[in-house]
Design a protein around this motif. Structure first.
Motif, short mmCIF file in Angstrom:
data_model
loop_
_atom_site.label_atom_id
_atom_site.label_comp_id
_atom_site.label_asym_id
_atom_site.label_seq_id
_atom_site.Cartn_x
_atom_site.Cartn_y
_atom_site.Cartn_z
N PRO A 100 9.85 -2.43 15.01
CA PRO A 100 10.63 -1.22 14.67
C PRO A 100 10.70 -0.58 12.53
N GLN A 101 10.26 -1.66 12.36
CA GLN A 101 9.11 -2.45 11.29
C GLN A 101 8.26 -1.68 10.37
N LEU A 102 6.81 -1.41 11.47
CA LEU A 102 5.77 -1.15 11.30
C LEU A 102 5.77 0.38 12.19
N ARG A 103 6.99 0.94 12.63
CA ARG A 103 6.74 2.23 13.50
C ARG A 103 7.80 3.00 12.25
N ASN A 104 8.33 2.59 11.06
CA ASN A 104 8.82 3.06 9.68
C ASN A 104 8.11 3.15 8.83
N MET A 105 6.51 2.60 8.65
CA MET A 105 5.28 2.84 7.74
C MET A 105 4.60 3.27 8.73
N ALA A 106 3.95 3.47 9.51
CA ALA A 106 2.31 3.85 10.37
C ALA A 106 2.75 5.30 10.44
N THR A 107 1.59 6.11 10.43
CA THR A 107 1.79 7.53 10.38
C THR A 107 0.88 7.83 11.59
N VAL A 108 1.09 9.11 12.17
CA VAL A 108 0.57 9.44 13.32
C VAL A 108 -1.08 9.18 13.27
N GLY A 109 -1.28 9.76 12.06
CA GLY A 109 -3.26 9.89 11.42
C GLY A 109 -3.83 8.55 11.80
N GLY A 110 -2.90 7.31 10.46
CA GLY A 110 -3.28 6.24 11.55
C GLY A 110 -3.48 5.66 12.86
N ASN A 111 -2.46 5.95 12.99
CA ASN A 111 -2.20 5.16 14.87
C ASN A 111 -3.50 5.80 15.55
N LEU A 112 -3.83 6.65 15.62
CA LEU A 112 -5.06 7.33 15.83
C LEU A 112 -6.31 6.51 15.72
N LEU A 113 -6.81 5.89 14.28
CA LEU A 113 -7.40 5.28 13.63
C LEU A 113 -7.34 4.16 13.66
N GLN A 114 -5.99 3.49 13.83
CA GLN A 114 -6.68 1.77 13.98
C GLN A 114 -7.39 1.73 15.12
N ARG A 115 -8.12 0.62 14.56
CA ARG A 115 -9.19 -0.44 15.16
C ARG A 115 -8.20 -1.59 16.32
#
Length: 325
Positions: A100-115
């Motif tokens: 939950p803590q990460l979902r509250n910070m992570a963005t849709v665009g960032g999720n697409l780009l994660q390594r």
């Protein structure tokens, strides 16, 4: 962590212009993946361009699609009323990811780009063609239990870690991007790359292009399920995940979408399996036959030889759960 300059952009154009002025610039939003990579020395940056002030946080339903701004938080998207009602597969996938803590910070665009979360990629003392092209791949003959069985090359067998992206692949999403040459749209199926001879390239974005939104076509699916098989119940990456969407009418499957996670360097669409399901009745036997076709071409290593069987069982289970058999 290396020293870097910081710039906060107020418009999309300003962000792109700032990125174009430096040879090694990274856009930063939530930073849930980027900062980890910088702290561990996997990535460096001369400049970070903060895009959090850009007007890219809207979720809106248009005539024939759902528009999702690139800065929408994973938690906000998962709990959005439209998403939960009309695209529950996406909500299920998001809630299966991270904490939950990460979902509250992570963005849709960032999720697409994660390594990738490959341990050899993160360990700078080990060879990794994705991190340092030409250095070799420690996972090939190393501990490769979590690694890919589809779309692999002799350069890399790392997997893409996102749950959200698996659902977006099944939903035929499109990625809207902006860059120095203007705007363009990239189909989700074309966004992430297989390793081939260039495993260091994760996607088809241009160097200074910025994701501005994701759009999902209107869907007529009647049955959905996201299944994630992992070592523990929460905050763990998938060994295998399955996104299933079916359109069932008069006890016949009119349309089917299936995508896998945890098995390739990109979300893995099962187009042949989808075709096999169309026109069939939704039974355990038909689901099993289609699932068994899905592992054709799988390439395993020493420690991930269990994955093909897990893929078959997971697909059948996800299909059965989608129709509540």
């Amino acid at each position: 962590m290396n020293q870097f300059s910081y710039y906060r952009a107020s418009t999309v154009k300003a962000a792109i212009d700032a990125a174009s002025r430096s040879g090694n610039t990274r856009f930063i939003a939530g930073g849930t993946n980027l900062l980890d990579l910088m702290k561990s020395g996997v990535l460096t940056a001369e400049t970070l361009v903060d895009i959090n002030k850009l007007p890219l946080r809207e979720i809106r339903q248009e005539q024939n699609r759902l528009h999702i701004g690139a800065l929408v938080l994973n938690s906000s998207l998962a709990e959005d009323d439209i998403v939960k009602k009309q695209y529950p597969l996406l909500s299920e996938a998001l809630l299966a990811g991270a904490s939950p803590q990460l979902r509250n910070m992570a963005t849709v665009g960032g999720n697409l780009l994660q390594r990738t979360r490959c341990t050899y990629f993160y360990d700078t003392t080990m060879p990794c063609n994705k991190r340092t092209p030409g250095s070799g791949c420690g996972a090939m003959d190393g501990i490769n239990r979590m690694h890919a069985i589809f779309g692999v090359s002799d350069q890399c067998i790392a997997v893409h870690p996102s749950d959200m992206c698996v659902a977006l692949a099944a939903l035929d999403a499109n990625i809207l991007v902006a860059g120095p040459k203007g705007q363009r749209t990239i189909a989700m199926k074309d966004f992430h790359r297989l390793p081939g001879n260039t495993p260091q390239l994760d996607n088809t974005l241009g160097k200074t292009e910025l994701i501005t939104a994701v759009e999902i076509p209107a869907a007529n699916f009647t049955n959905w399920h996201y299944l994630k098989v992992r070592d523990r119940a929460s905050y763990a990456f998938a060994l295998v995940s399955v996104a299933v969407a079916l359109q069932v009418e008069n006890n016949r499957i009119k349309d089917a979408r299936i995508a896998l996670g945890g098995v390739a360097s990109k979300p893995w669409r099962l187009l042949q399996t989808e075709q096999l399901l169309k026109g069939q009745t939704p039974t355990a036997d038909n689901f099993r036959k289609a699932a068994e076709k899905s592992i054709e071409g799988a390439v395993t290593r020493t420690y991930n030889a269990f994955k093909p069987a897990m893929v078959v069982n997971s697909i059948q289970t996800a299909l059965l759960k989608s129709v509540a058999i």
